[in-house]
Design a protein around this motif. Structure first.
Motif, PDB file in Angstrom:
ATOM      1  N   GLU A   1       0.814  -1.221   0.000  1.00 38.37           N
ATOM      2  CA  GLU A   1       0.000   0.000   0.000  1.00 38.37           C
ATOM      3  C   GLU A   1       0.850   1.276   0.000  1.00 38.37           C
ATOM      4  N   THR A   2       2.093   1.183   0.445  1.00 36.65           N
ATOM      5  CA  THR A   2       2.943   2.380   0.446  1.00 36.65           C
ATOM      6  C   THR A   2       3.284   2.838  -0.977  1.00 36.65           C
ATOM      7  N   ASP A   3       3.185   1.929  -1.956  1.00 37.82           N
ATOM      8  CA  ASP A   3       3.420   2.297  -3.357  1.00 37.82           C
ATOM      9  C   ASP A   3       2.170   2.874  -4.020  1.00 37.82           C
TER      10      ASP A   3
END
Length: 189
Positions: A28-30
């Protein structure tokens, strides 16, 4: 079709502007990076739910391209059953304008197609605007053919071409197909 070397973390190749690396979507950080790249370049608006639909189910079919630590390209795909076979789908491909013409878009698609082949896909499809000559050339160069024209496909009213790439069968797929054909012949007798 030989993709650039890539691993889950990254792989590097050099270009005129420096070192370009490719890596799979991590988590999710991408997501903000993928959303930013696509929202700035594509004509269709997508919600966070659309991105999550693809990225949560098929994270191995999303790749990002970086120049150093600057992201400048991404491909987002999926694969699932279509009728009686596995089909890959290229949903979104973006390369920042300043990096186009260097083969990065082709490399991103090749990386995803390699994963689709490993997943048993027999074909890959996508849609491209009929007026997007660069995209049509890119996909034609990868072996895609025009399957049909979709009138007023996009929200902006522009037509699309459905493009299709038939993939070679793996030995396992060939054996399964031969067995299926043999069973059909026996049923007809």
């Amino acid at each position: 079709m030989t993709p650039p070397a890539a691993e889950e973390d990254s792989a590097a190749s050099t270009s005129g502007s420096g070192t370009i690396t490719f890596r799979q979507y991590k988590d999710e950080t991408d997501l903000p990076t993928v959303m930013h790249l696509i929202d700035n370049e594509l004509s269709e608006p997508y919600t966070v739910f659309t991105y999550r639909y693809f990225l949560h189910q098929w994270p191995k079919l999303c790749y990002l391209a970086f120049d150093g630590d600057k992201p400048f390209g991404t491909v987002v795909c999926k694969m699932d059953m279509h009728r009686d076979h596995m089909r890959g789908y290229v949903a979104m491909l973006v390369v920042d304008k300043t990096y186009r013409g260097k083969g990065v878009g082709s490399d991103l698609v090749k990386l995803a197609i390699t994963q689709m082949i490993e997943g048993g896909c027999e074909e890959v499809v996508l849609e491209a605007e009929v007026c997007n000559i660069g995209a049509l050339r890119l996909y034609q160069g990868l072996g895609f053919i025009r399957d049909k024209r979709l009138h007023r496909y996009y929200l902006n009213g522009v037509d699309a071409y459905r493009l299709k790439l038939l993939l070679p069968l793996t030995p396992e797929q060939e054996a399964a197909l031969a067995l299926k054909q043999q069973q059909q012949q026996q049923q007809q007798q």
